[in-house]
Each structure stands twice: as structure tokens, then as C-alpha cells.
Write a protein that holds these residues in place. Sequence first.
Motif, PDB file in Angstrom:
ATOM      1  N   GLU A   5      -8.588  20.967   8.727  1.00 13.67           N
ATOM      2  CA  GLU A   5      -8.276  21.947   7.770  1.00 13.67           C
ATOM      3  C   GLU A   5      -9.340  22.983   7.276  1.00 13.67           C
ATOM      4  O   GLU A   5      -9.151  24.069   7.315  1.00 13.67           O
ATOM      5  CB  GLU A   5      -8.047  21.083   6.383  1.00 13.67           C
ATOM      6  CG  GLU A   5      -7.786  21.983   5.208  1.00 13.67           C
ATOM      7  CD  GLU A   5      -7.182  21.477   3.897  1.00 13.67           C
ATOM      8  OE1 GLU A   5      -7.590  20.295   3.812  1.00 13.67           O
ATOM      9  OE2 GLU A   5      -6.592  21.985   3.162  1.00 13.67           O
ATOM     10  N   GLU A  53      -2.873  10.327  11.986  1.00 12.64           N
ATOM     11  CA  GLU A  53      -3.205   9.890  13.271  1.00 12.64           C
ATOM     12  C   GLU A  53      -3.410  11.108  14.336  1.00 12.64           C
ATOM     13  O   GLU A  53      -4.252  11.247  14.976  1.00 12.64           O
ATOM     14  CB  GLU A  53      -2.408   8.997  13.723  1.00 12.64           C
ATOM     15  CG  GLU A  53      -2.925   8.118  15.071  1.00 12.64           C
ATOM     16  CD  GLU A  53      -1.658   7.387  15.298  1.00 12.64           C
ATOM     17  OE1 GLU A  53      -0.602   6.878  14.719  1.00 12.64           O
ATOM     18  OE2 GLU A  53      -1.826   6.744  16.476  1.00 12.64           O
ATOM     19  N   GLY A  72      -1.463   6.187   9.146  1.00 17.39           N
ATOM     20  CA  GLY A  72      -0.775   4.983   9.506  1.00 17.39           C
ATOM     21  C   GLY A  72       0.810   5.320   9.583  1.00 17.39           C
ATOM     22  O   GLY A  72       1.544   4.514  10.172  1.00 17.39           O
ATOM     23  N   PHE A  76      -3.708  14.360  13.282  1.00 22.53           N
ATOM     24  CA  PHE A  76      -4.603  15.336  12.959  1.00 22.53           C
ATOM     25  C   PHE A  76      -6.110  14.744  13.419  1.00 22.53           C
ATOM     26  O   PHE A  76      -6.858  15.291  13.955  1.00 22.53           O
ATOM     27  CB  PHE A  76      -4.816  15.180  11.386  1.00 22.53           C
ATOM     28  CG  PHE A  76      -4.011  16.561  10.792  1.00 22.53           C
ATOM     29  CD1 PHE A  76      -2.665  16.180  10.593  1.00 22.53           C
ATOM     30  CD2 PHE A  76      -4.861  17.728  10.615  1.00 22.53           C
ATOM     31  CE1 PHE A  76      -2.097  17.388   9.951  1.00 22.53           C
ATOM     32  CE2 PHE A  76      -4.075  18.564   9.774  1.00 22.53           C
ATOM     33  CZ  PHE A  76      -2.760  18.403   9.660  1.00 22.53           C
ATOM     34  N   ASP A  77      -6.249  13.316  13.276  1.00 30.66           N
ATOM     35  CA  ASP A  77      -7.688  12.723  13.679  1.00 30.66           C
ATOM     36  C   ASP A  77      -7.635  12.858  15.381  1.00 30.66           C
ATOM     37  O   ASP A  77      -8.900  13.003  15.697  1.00 30.66           O
ATOM     38  CB  ASP A  77      -7.663  11.165  13.241  1.00 30.66           C
ATOM     39  CG  ASP A  77      -7.624  11.101  11.844  1.00 30.66           C
ATOM     40  OD1 ASP A  77      -8.060  11.977  11.265  1.00 30.66           O
ATOM     41  OD2 ASP A  77      -6.870   9.770  11.319  1.00 30.66           O
ATOM     42  N   HIS A  82       1.074   4.684  -2.495  1.00 30.15           N
ATOM     43  CA  HIS A  82       1.103   6.111  -2.204  1.00 30.15           C
ATOM     44  C   HIS A  82       2.393   6.654  -2.988  1.00 30.15           C
ATOM     45  O   HIS A  82       2.319   7.890  -3.704  1.00 30.15           O
ATOM     46  CB  HIS A  82       1.239   6.183  -0.697  1.00 30.15           C
ATOM     47  CG  HIS A  82      -0.061   6.256  -0.056  1.00 30.15           C
ATOM     48  ND1 HIS A  82      -1.293   7.117  -0.465  1.00 30.15           N
ATOM     49  CD2 HIS A  82      -0.573   5.514   0.967  1.00 30.15           C
ATOM     50  CE1 HIS A  82      -2.100   6.950   0.279  1.00 30.15           C
ATOM     51  NE2 HIS A  82      -1.911   6.116   1.115  1.00 30.15           N
ATOM     52  N   GLY A 110       0.040  10.337   0.301  1.00 30.02           N
ATOM     53  CA  GLY A 110      -0.774   9.853   1.241  1.00 30.02           C
ATOM     54  C   GLY A 110      -1.873  11.089   1.770  1.00 30.02           C
ATOM     55  O   GLY A 110      -1.959  12.003   1.125  1.00 30.02           O
ATOM     56  N   GLY A 111      -2.749  10.367   2.444  1.00 28.55           N
ATOM     57  CA  GLY A 111      -4.092  11.085   2.779  1.00 28.55           C
ATOM     58  C   GLY A 111      -3.611  12.476   3.288  1.00 28.55           C
ATOM     59  O   GLY A 111      -4.428  13.405   2.886  1.00 28.55           O
ATOM     60  N   ALA A 168      -3.497  15.719   1.001  1.00 25.11           N
ATOM     61  CA  ALA A 168      -4.628  16.372   0.601  1.00 25.11           C
ATOM     62  C   ALA A 168      -4.859  17.743   1.395  1.00 25.11           C
ATOM     63  O   ALA A 168      -5.507  18.550   0.899  1.00 25.11           O
ATOM     64  CB  ALA A 168      -5.946  15.562   0.903  1.00 25.11           C
ATOM     65  N   ASN A 169      -3.891  18.234   2.264  1.00 29.19           N
ATOM     66  CA  ASN A 169      -4.120  19.147   3.026  1.00 29.19           C
ATOM     67  C   ASN A 169      -3.434  20.483   2.392  1.00 29.19           C
ATOM     68  O   ASN A 169      -2.187  20.319   2.072  1.00 29.19           O
ATOM     69  CB  ASN A 169      -3.400  18.888   4.406  1.00 29.19           C
ATOM     70  CG  ASN A 169      -3.423  20.227   5.196  1.00 29.19           C
ATOM     71  OD1 ASN A 169      -2.941  21.183   5.163  1.00 29.19           O
ATOM     72  ND2 ASN A 169      -4.382  20.029   6.218  1.00 29.19           N
ATOM     73  N   GLY A 223     -10.474  13.103  10.904  1.00 30.08           N
ATOM     74  CA  GLY A 223     -10.150  14.591  11.486  1.00 30.08           C
ATOM     75  C   GLY A 223      -9.429  15.485  10.633  1.00 30.08           C
ATOM     76  O   GLY A 223      -9.797  16.678  10.610  1.00 30.08           O
ATOM     77  N   THR A 266      -5.782  10.285  -1.033  1.00 29.90           N
ATOM     78  CA  THR A 266      -6.368   9.331  -0.064  1.00 29.90           C
ATOM     79  C   THR A 266      -6.524   8.031  -0.693  1.00 29.90           C
ATOM     80  O   THR A 266      -6.399   7.912  -1.896  1.00 29.90           O
ATOM     81  CB  THR A 266      -7.788   9.831   0.624  1.00 29.90           C
ATOM     82  OG1 THR A 266      -8.487  10.425  -0.778  1.00 29.90           O
ATOM     83  CG2 THR A 266      -7.632  10.979   1.694  1.00 29.90           C
ATOM     84  N   HIS A 296       0.747  -1.164   0.047  1.00 29.75           N
ATOM     85  CA  HIS A 296       0.057  -0.035   0.029  1.00 29.75           C
ATOM     86  C   HIS A 296       0.754   1.354  -0.048  1.00 29.75           C
ATOM     87  O   HIS A 296       0.508   2.220  -0.835  1.00 29.75           O
ATOM     88  CB  HIS A 296      -0.912  -0.013   1.180  1.00 29.75           C
ATOM     89  CG  HIS A 296      -1.821   1.123   1.348  1.00 29.75           C
ATOM     90  ND1 HIS A 296      -3.114   1.303   0.836  1.00 29.75           N
ATOM     91  CD2 HIS A 296      -1.841   2.181   2.107  1.00 29.75           C
ATOM     92  CE1 HIS A 296      -3.578   2.174   1.269  1.00 29.75           C
ATOM     93  NE2 HIS A 296      -2.874   3.227   2.128  1.00 29.75           N
TER      94      HIS A 296
HETATM   95  O1  KG4 Z   1      -3.883   7.487   2.947  1.00 32.20           O
HETATM   96  P1  KG4 Z   1      -4.854   7.621   3.625  1.00 32.20           P
HETATM   97  O2  KG4 Z   1      -6.188   7.658   3.082  1.00 32.20           O
HETATM   98  O3  KG4 Z   1      -5.103   6.289   4.441  1.00 32.20           O
HETATM   99  C1  KG4 Z   1      -3.900   5.620   5.022  1.00 32.20           C
HETATM  100  O4  KG4 Z   1      -3.185   4.887   4.315  1.00 32.20           O
HETATM  101  O5  KG4 Z   1      -3.762   5.990   6.346  1.00 32.20           O
HETATM  102  O6  KG4 Z   1      -4.867   8.637   4.751  1.00 32.20           O
HETATM  103  C2  KG4 Z   1      -5.847   9.116   5.831  1.00 32.20           C
HETATM  104  C3  KG4 Z   1      -5.333   9.952   6.876  1.00 32.20           C
HETATM  105  C4  KG4 Z   1      -6.146  10.427   7.869  1.00 32.20           C
HETATM  106  O7  KG4 Z   1      -5.584  10.359   9.121  1.00 32.20           O
HETATM  107  C5  KG4 Z   1      -6.873  11.431   7.610  1.00 32.20           C
HETATM  108  O8  KG4 Z   1      -7.327  12.531   8.739  1.00 32.20           O
HETATM  109  C6  KG4 Z   1      -5.736  12.342   6.710  1.00 32.20           C
HETATM  110  O9  KG4 Z   1      -5.318  11.239   6.068  1.00 32.20           O
HETATM  111  N1  KG4 Z   1      -6.315  13.488   5.874  1.00 32.20           N
HETATM  112  C7  KG4 Z   1      -6.038  14.736   6.044  1.00 32.20           C
HETATM  113  C8  KG4 Z   1      -6.817  15.428   4.993  1.00 32.20           C
HETATM  114  N2  KG4 Z   1      -7.422  14.485   4.415  1.00 32.20           N
HETATM  115  C9  KG4 Z   1      -7.080  13.257   4.927  1.00 32.20           C
HETATM  116  N3  KG4 Z   1      -5.423  15.325   6.861  1.00 32.20           N
HETATM  117  C10 KG4 Z   1      -4.933  16.561   6.880  1.00 32.20           C
HETATM  118  N4  KG4 Z   1      -5.626  17.349   5.950  1.00 32.20           N
HETATM  119  C11 KG4 Z   1      -6.445  16.666   5.041  1.00 32.20           C
HETATM  120  N5  KG4 Z   1      -7.268  17.606   4.102  1.00 32.20           N
END
Ligand code: KG4
Length: 372
Positions: free
Chosen positions: A222, A202, A176, A204-205, A142, A303-304, A307-308, A217, A335, A138
Motif C-alpha cells: 500500500e 496472502e 487466510g 499481498f504478502d 471479523h 479483515g486485515g 485496512a487498505n 506485505g 487486523t 475468528h
Molecule cells: O485479519 P488479519 O490481521 O489476520 C488474519 O486473520 O489473517 O489479516 C492479515 C493480512 C495480511 O495478509 C496483511 O498483509 C494484510 O492483512 N494487510 C493488508 C493491509 N494491512 C494488513 N493488506 C493490504 N493493505 C493493508 N494496508
Amino acid sequence: MRILAIETSCDETALALLDAQGGLKAQKFKILKNIVSSQTAIHAHWGGVVPNLAKREHLKNLPIIFRKILANSKFQILNSKQIRNPKSKIPNIDLLAVTVGPGLEPALWTGVNFAKEVYKKLATYNRQPKTKFIGVNHLEGHLYSFLLAQKTANPKSKILKSKSLFPAIALIVSGGHTILLLMKSMTKWKKLGETRDDAVGEAFDKVARMLNLPYPGGPQIEKLAKRGDSDAIPFPRPMIKYKNYDFSFSGLKTSVLYYLRDNPKTKKEDVAASFQKAASDVLVAKTSRAVKEFKAGSILLSGGVAANKTLRKILQAEARSLNVKFFVPPMKFNTDNAVMIAVAAYIQYLRNSSAGHRRKNLAIHAQGNLSL
Ligand code: KG4
Ligand code: ZN
């Protein structure tokens, strides 16, 4: 090469169908289908991802999405009547890819087992014995998602020029993981550092939860931060001055907790903005130092958390001032999704073929703790 990819490592059930070409030097991708079914609404109720709920939802969603992937469209092949007929042939697939880890084991297994069923159907009934079946990391998904930074659908778009790109510094920031890598070429990398405790997503969440915001979160922080002052609260920048490339976000998270306890009337917007800036500053500082040390030609963000928009903006500005290229995939590929898994599968396939590897097709199994 036509690739079907399946991703179920966490709380998104995702499938994608892609055409890839160009080899290791000039890869080009045409996305035929890309479906992501998010379970966040279900897990939000529990404040985080519940593994067995994720498994149940994946089991339910996989066949539905699979049918949609094969459904009649301008690229596709089967009409609705053919799809309902179990004897219908699956269109030709050259490479079948499934995420094997890291992630939640019960969730990963649903994808792996489903992929095995598809593979058997392809190999036997459909007489496609040449279909390759591979398990994908995975995190490589990314990592290689930067290849989607170019205009994927336009065949005339410029191909990334591999030479000036490498060495590259890749920053993977997800729920993660928080990993900084030195990529020497498209297929060779070295881990420079990673988080010693919480991943940045994590953090952020967890901060979002302290502010009574729903899961996940990151996007919530954001949104709130837009109306806040990022200089309002001097949260710590953990390990920013350390001469290594490791990160730590648990102390930052705890200082937010104490700050909220001691200042109950504080503006939530300022907390969100100041936290977001503190976390971004550390990520940017370490990435920047790595670019200088290794004389990199580019920064790859994925990575997720990529997106910030604040993080994207600060890192892009830093890349400009360092005079290096900056790649971040379009928002929908930050994401979890299966397009990035297909892209990583293509690179892995090319890498293995050039190294003469041969994998046993059905020896694929879920590996929750897989690392890069
Ligand atoms: O890559 P992903 O979809 O899943 C994993 O592989 O973990 O990442 C998810 C993470 C979550 O913690 C989520 O809160 C964070 O990415 N995330 C963000 C934003 N969009 C998703 N963190 C900060 N700002 C964002 N806009
Ligand atoms: Zn992910």
C-alpha cells in the motif's frame, strides 16, 4: 454484560475488556481495555509466521497482557499491589471468550488453555460460577467487527438501525480468507463464495516478497503503491466475469512474478499500484454484483486487508453509487484484535440463548480448520 476476550490465532497476542448491552437489536459496546501485542517484528525475519515461535511468544505475552488488562485505570479495579498478589480477586466477568479457530493450532491452544485457567480462577476461587465461557470463531470476529464502525465509546451515538441494514453483503478479506457472505439478519448468513486458492492478504504478502519488501506485505504494498500508477500494468482480474462469487488470486500473483521476470527494470511502485488495483477491482466487482442480486441494504467490509485505503475507498464509492450503506471498522479493528472477538462472543451468546443452547464450559478446544 462485561466481556473478557482472548485472541491468539496467529501472530498477535490480544486481550480486550468490554461492556456490551442492547441485545441483538441495539447493541452498544464500551471498550474498557484493548491490548494487542504484535509479533510481526519476530516473524519478519523468517518472511512469514512461524507457528512454534508464535506459540512461544503467546505463552510469554499472555500473562503480561492479562495483568495489564486488570491493572488500575479509570475503569479498573485492581492496583499494582493487588495484581501481584495471586489471591486478589479478578473483577467480575460475565462472559469469557476465546478464539478457537481458524488459525495456527499451536497458537490457538495457548489462548484456549490460558482462558481455561482464567475460567477456573473465576469459577472457583473468585466464586463467579455464573461466568459464561465460550469459544469464538475468528472469522465471526471479523464479520461482526462492522458493529465497531459506530462510535463505540460515545453512549449518545446512534445505534445501527438493523432493519435497513439487512440483507447485507459482507466481504471478509484477511491473510487466510477471502469470503463473500449474504447476511440475512444479525445472526443468519449464507456463504456466497470464497477463494479457490490464495487469500487476498496472502497474495499481498507474496507479491511484497517478490518486491523484496518485509512481512507483512499488505501495508508495504500500500505504501509503495502511493507513488505508482495503478494503470501502468494490465494485470489480470481473475474470475471477475464468472457468474459466481468465488475468487482466485494465485494467477494474479503468478502474473506479477512473470512480469517482474520479463521486465526487471520496471518501477516497483507501478507493480505495487497495478497489483493492488487488480485485486481490489475483483473484490469490488463481485461484492457489487451480490448487492444487486440480493437487493442488499449495506456492504460490510472486514479483515486485515480492509485496512487498505484503496480498497476502502473504491468499495465505499461503489456503495454510494449503489445507494447502500457501507460499514468498515476503524483501522485498528481490521487486523487481528480481541475487541472483535468480544463483539462476536456477545452476538453468539445472544444467539445461543435465544435458541436455548447450553454449552459445556470446559469442552472448548482449538479448531485450526474451523470455517464459517
Ligand atoms: O485479519 P488479519 O490481521 O489476520 C488474519 O486473520 O489473517 O489479516 C492479515 C493480512 C495480511 O495478509 C496483511 O498483509 C494484510 O492483512 N494487510 C493488508 C493491509 N494491512 C494488513 N493488506 C493490504 N493493505 C493493508 N494496508
Ligand atoms: Zn484475522
